[in-house]
Design a protein around this motif. Structure first.
Motif, PDB file in Angstrom:
ATOM      1  N   VAL A 112      19.756  -9.658  -3.938  1.00  0.00           N
ATOM      2  CA  VAL A 112      18.309  -9.855  -3.879  1.00  0.00           C
ATOM      3  C   VAL A 112      17.595  -8.527  -4.103  1.00  0.00           C
ATOM      4  O   VAL A 112      18.142  -7.447  -3.845  1.00  0.00           O
ATOM      5  CB  VAL A 112      17.893 -10.446  -2.521  1.00  0.00           C
ATOM      6  CG1 VAL A 112      18.516 -11.814  -2.328  1.00  0.00           C
ATOM      7  CG2 VAL A 112      18.277  -9.512  -1.375  1.00  0.00           C
ATOM      8  N   THR A 113      16.367  -8.625  -4.597  1.00  0.00           N
ATOM      9  CA  THR A 113      15.500  -7.450  -4.692  1.00  0.00           C
ATOM     10  C   THR A 113      15.007  -7.120  -3.294  1.00  0.00           C
ATOM     11  O   THR A 113      14.528  -8.005  -2.570  1.00  0.00           O
ATOM     12  CB  THR A 113      14.317  -7.742  -5.630  1.00  0.00           C
ATOM     13  OG1 THR A 113      14.814  -8.088  -6.920  1.00  0.00           O
ATOM     14  CG2 THR A 113      13.407  -6.531  -5.738  1.00  0.00           C
ATOM     15  N   ALA A 114      15.113  -5.861  -2.901  1.00  0.00           N
ATOM     16  CA  ALA A 114      14.776  -5.503  -1.524  1.00  0.00           C
ATOM     17  C   ALA A 114      14.246  -4.085  -1.444  1.00  0.00           C
ATOM     18  O   ALA A 114      14.603  -3.218  -2.250  1.00  0.00           O
ATOM     19  CB  ALA A 114      15.999  -5.657  -0.627  1.00  0.00           C
ATOM     20  N   ALA A 115      13.395  -3.852  -0.446  1.00  0.00           N
ATOM     21  CA  ALA A 115      12.888  -2.511  -0.163  1.00  0.00           C
ATOM     22  C   ALA A 115      13.856  -1.817   0.791  1.00  0.00           C
ATOM     23  O   ALA A 115      14.473  -2.453   1.651  1.00  0.00           O
ATOM     24  CB  ALA A 115      11.498  -2.590   0.450  1.00  0.00           C
ATOM     25  N   ARG A 116      14.002  -0.499   0.609  1.00  0.00           N
ATOM     26  CA  ARG A 116      14.865   0.261   1.500  1.00  0.00           C
ATOM     27  C   ARG A 116      14.344   1.691   1.584  1.00  0.00           C
ATOM     28  O   ARG A 116      13.537   2.129   0.762  1.00  0.00           O
ATOM     29  CB  ARG A 116      16.307   0.253   1.007  1.00  0.00           C
ATOM     30  CG  ARG A 116      16.551   1.104  -0.230  1.00  0.00           C
ATOM     31  CD  ARG A 116      17.970   1.010  -0.733  1.00  0.00           C
ATOM     32  NE  ARG A 116      18.179   1.890  -1.905  1.00  0.00           N
ATOM     33  CZ  ARG A 116      19.269   1.838  -2.661  1.00  0.00           C
ATOM     34  NH1 ARG A 116      20.235   0.959  -2.399  1.00  0.00           N
ATOM     35  NH2 ARG A 116      19.390   2.672  -3.702  1.00  0.00           N
ATOM     36  N   ALA A 117      14.842   2.412   2.578  1.00  0.00           N
ATOM     37  CA  ALA A 117      14.504   3.830   2.716  1.00  0.00           C
ATOM     38  C   ALA A 117      15.457   4.638   1.853  1.00  0.00           C
ATOM     39  O   ALA A 117      16.684   4.555   2.014  1.00  0.00           O
ATOM     40  CB  ALA A 117      14.606   4.252   4.175  1.00  0.00           C
ATOM     41  N   GLY A 118      14.904   5.406   0.906  1.00  0.00           N
ATOM     42  CA  GLY A 118      15.725   6.250   0.057  1.00  0.00           C
ATOM     43  C   GLY A 118      15.711   7.691   0.530  1.00  0.00           C
ATOM     44  O   GLY A 118      14.971   8.052   1.460  1.00  0.00           O
ATOM     45  N   ALA A 119      16.503   8.512  -0.118  1.00  0.00           N
ATOM     46  CA  ALA A 119      16.580   9.914   0.271  1.00  0.00           C
ATOM     47  C   ALA A 119      15.248  10.624   0.092  1.00  0.00           C
ATOM     48  O   ALA A 119      14.914  11.550   0.844  1.00  0.00           O
ATOM     49  CB  ALA A 119      17.669  10.615  -0.546  1.00  0.00           C
TER      50      ALA A 119
ATOM     51  N   GLY B 277       0.788  -1.227   0.000  1.00  0.00           N
ATOM     52  CA  GLY B 277       0.000   0.000   0.000  1.00  0.00           C
ATOM     53  C   GLY B 277       0.817   1.273   0.000  1.00  0.00           C
ATOM     54  O   GLY B 277       0.250   2.374  -0.002  1.00  0.00           O
ATOM     55  N   VAL B 278       2.150   1.151  -0.016  1.00  0.00           N
ATOM     56  CA  VAL B 278       3.040   2.318   0.009  1.00  0.00           C
ATOM     57  C   VAL B 278       3.826   2.352  -1.295  1.00  0.00           C
ATOM     58  O   VAL B 278       4.464   1.363  -1.671  1.00  0.00           O
ATOM     59  CB  VAL B 278       4.012   2.255   1.201  1.00  0.00           C
ATOM     60  CG1 VAL B 278       4.970   3.442   1.176  1.00  0.00           C
ATOM     61  CG2 VAL B 278       3.240   2.199   2.515  1.00  0.00           C
ATOM     62  N   ASN B 279       3.810   3.493  -1.989  1.00  0.00           N
ATOM     63  CA  ASN B 279       4.539   3.619  -3.251  1.00  0.00           C
ATOM     64  C   ASN B 279       6.047   3.549  -3.022  1.00  0.00           C
ATOM     65  O   ASN B 279       6.588   4.223  -2.137  1.00  0.00           O
ATOM     66  CB  ASN B 279       4.198   4.936  -3.945  1.00  0.00           C
ATOM     67  CG  ASN B 279       2.859   4.867  -4.659  1.00  0.00           C
ATOM     68  OD1 ASN B 279       2.399   3.787  -5.043  1.00  0.00           O
ATOM     69  ND2 ASN B 279       2.224   6.008  -4.833  1.00  0.00           N
ATOM     70  N   HIS B 280       6.702   2.708  -3.839  1.00  0.00           N
ATOM     71  CA  HIS B 280       8.151   2.559  -3.796  1.00  0.00           C
ATOM     72  C   HIS B 280       8.718   2.910  -5.175  1.00  0.00           C
ATOM     73  O   HIS B 280       8.215   2.428  -6.194  1.00  0.00           O
ATOM     74  CB  HIS B 280       8.552   1.119  -3.461  1.00  0.00           C
ATOM     75  CG  HIS B 280       8.365   0.746  -2.029  1.00  0.00           C
ATOM     76  ND1 HIS B 280       7.138   0.764  -1.399  1.00  0.00           N
ATOM     77  CD2 HIS B 280       9.272   0.331  -1.094  1.00  0.00           C
ATOM     78  CE1 HIS B 280       7.288   0.378  -0.140  1.00  0.00           C
ATOM     79  NE2 HIS B 280       8.571   0.110   0.065  1.00  0.00           N
ATOM     80  N   LEU B 281       9.750   3.728  -5.195  1.00  0.00           N
ATOM     81  CA  LEU B 281      10.442   4.038  -6.441  1.00  0.00           C
ATOM     82  C   LEU B 281      11.300   2.838  -6.842  1.00  0.00           C
ATOM     83  O   LEU B 281      12.103   2.334  -6.043  1.00  0.00           O
ATOM     84  CB  LEU B 281      11.332   5.272  -6.259  1.00  0.00           C
ATOM     85  CG  LEU B 281      12.159   5.694  -7.476  1.00  0.00           C
ATOM     86  CD1 LEU B 281      11.259   6.226  -8.577  1.00  0.00           C
ATOM     87  CD2 LEU B 281      13.208   6.736  -7.066  1.00  0.00           C
ATOM     88  N   ILE B 282      11.137   2.367  -8.080  1.00  0.00           N
ATOM     89  CA  ILE B 282      11.942   1.248  -8.561  1.00  0.00           C
ATOM     90  C   ILE B 282      13.310   1.766  -8.991  1.00  0.00           C
ATOM     91  O   ILE B 282      13.416   2.634  -9.861  1.00  0.00           O
ATOM     92  CB  ILE B 282      11.256   0.519  -9.722  1.00  0.00           C
ATOM     93  CG1 ILE B 282       9.935  -0.111  -9.234  1.00  0.00           C
ATOM     94  CG2 ILE B 282      12.166  -0.555 -10.287  1.00  0.00           C
ATOM     95  CD1 ILE B 282       9.189  -0.877 -10.297  1.00  0.00           C
ATOM     96  N   VAL B 283      14.342   1.228  -8.359  1.00  0.00           N
ATOM     97  CA  VAL B 283      15.722   1.639  -8.624  1.00  0.00           C
ATOM     98  C   VAL B 283      16.494   0.420  -9.125  1.00  0.00           C
ATOM     99  O   VAL B 283      16.484  -0.635  -8.475  1.00  0.00           O
ATOM    100  CB  VAL B 283      16.396   2.196  -7.353  1.00  0.00           C
ATOM    101  CG1 VAL B 283      17.856   2.545  -7.624  1.00  0.00           C
ATOM    102  CG2 VAL B 283      15.625   3.407  -6.843  1.00  0.00           C
ATOM    103  N   HIS B 284      17.156   0.559 -10.267  1.00  0.00           N
ATOM    104  CA  HIS B 284      17.968  -0.533 -10.791  1.00  0.00           C
ATOM    105  C   HIS B 284      19.433  -0.288 -10.472  1.00  0.00           C
ATOM    106  O   HIS B 284      19.935   0.821 -10.651  1.00  0.00           O
ATOM    107  CB  HIS B 284      17.791  -0.661 -12.308  1.00  0.00           C
ATOM    108  CG  HIS B 284      18.678  -1.696 -12.916  1.00  0.00           C
ATOM    109  ND1 HIS B 284      19.794  -1.370 -13.669  1.00  0.00           N
ATOM    110  CD2 HIS B 284      18.648  -3.051 -12.839  1.00  0.00           C
ATOM    111  CE1 HIS B 284      20.385  -2.483 -14.049  1.00  0.00           C
ATOM    112  NE2 HIS B 284      19.716  -3.510 -13.577  1.00  0.00           N
ATOM    113  N   GLU B 285      20.086  -1.359  -9.982  1.00  0.00           N
ATOM    114  CA  GLU B 285      21.512  -1.283  -9.702  1.00  0.00           C
ATOM    115  C   GLU B 285      22.216  -2.474 -10.341  1.00  0.00           C
ATOM    116  O   GLU B 285      21.637  -3.555 -10.460  1.00  0.00           O
ATOM    117  CB  GLU B 285      21.775  -1.270  -8.189  1.00  0.00           C
ATOM    118  CG  GLU B 285      21.278  -0.006  -7.496  1.00  0.00           C
ATOM    119  CD  GLU B 285      21.621   0.019  -6.014  1.00  0.00           C
ATOM    120  OE1 GLU B 285      22.129  -1.012  -5.506  1.00  0.00           O
ATOM    121  OE2 GLU B 285      21.374   1.052  -5.372  1.00  0.00           O
TER     122      GLU B 285
END
Length: 247
Positions: free
Chosen positions: A110-117, A97-105
């Protein structure tokens, strides 16, 4: 006479599997239903295709005329449907339910959620062409991790165990419960808020005792999930947007 009819049906040309609407080609499923008295047309959730239900043995020419009569209705309905965003770097995708910006590295991991700037991010590593599949795999694992404890909790209340729990990418429903006690869920529900996921699991587990949508079913569903009405309304408002995302 019956043998002749059977030969006619075997020799009949195959049904078309696509239909043109306003310059778009959509997958088309023509389904014969013995109980159908007339033709019905449905746009599959997520704007992913058309389904026409017809009485058995109906000629393709009659189905074609029916679709021709529905062109204006289809054009209007499809124009009002949400866009179908493609999963790619730089877009925002809801997770829980929370929007996450998809970031490619680059690199492995593993694919993981993190706190971004600038807010939550979903970091996907590896070849960029594999990114949509990796995001789908992430959501599938998250759905399993959230749903299975809820299944255990709710089945303990109803006193009916689930025979199996399966995960699919369905286009017509978020979940189902078979007469054998098998529960199925769309892994896309991992994009919804936790309360909505809980409602979906409560709904399907309630079917283990009540295989209908009668008053006793809804009473049991509300017992398992007191927030049923609000969560049901959320899924009705937002479900088509989640179904429309292209992985």
């Amino acid at each position: 006479m019956l043998d002749g009819f059977a030969r006619f049906r075997r020799d009949a040309p195959p049904r078309p599997d696509s239909h043109e609407v306003a310059g778009r080609t959509l997958p088309l499923a023509i389904v014969e239903n013995p109980r159908a008295k007339r033709l019905t047309l449905r746009i599959q959730p997520g704007d992913r295709g058309l389904k026409v239900t017809v009485p058995p043995g109906m000629a393709q020419a009659e189905i074609d005329r029916f679709l021709a009569r529905q062109q204006d209705w289809l054009t209007h309905k499809l124009a009002a449907m949400p866009d179908r965003p493609q999963v790619r770097p730089g877009i925002k995708l809801p997770v829980g339910g929370v929007n996450h910006l998809i970031v490619h590295e680059a690199g492995r991991g593993v694919t993981a959620a993190r706190a971004g700037a600038d807010g939550p991010e979903l970091v996907v590593r590896g070849p960029v062409e594999h990114l949509p599949r990796r995001v789908a795999d992430f959501l599938r694992k998250r759905a399993k991790a959230e749903i299975e404890p809820l299944v255990a909790r709710h089945t303990a209340v109803v006193g009916k165990p689930a025979r199996a729990v399966r995960y699919k990418d369905t286009v017509s429903r978020w979940g189902s419960c078979s007469s054998e006690g098998n529960l199925s869920f769309s892994w896309r529900i991992a994009m919804a808020p936790p309360a909505v996921i809980n409602y979906l699991v409560a709904h399907e587990v309630a079917h283990l005792r009540e295989m209908n949508h009668g008053p006793r079913f809804w009473a049991l569903c509300n017992e398992l999930c007191p927030d049923t009405d609000r969560c049901k309304a959320w899924l009705k408002r937002n479900g088509s947007k989640l179904q429309a995302i292209v992985f």
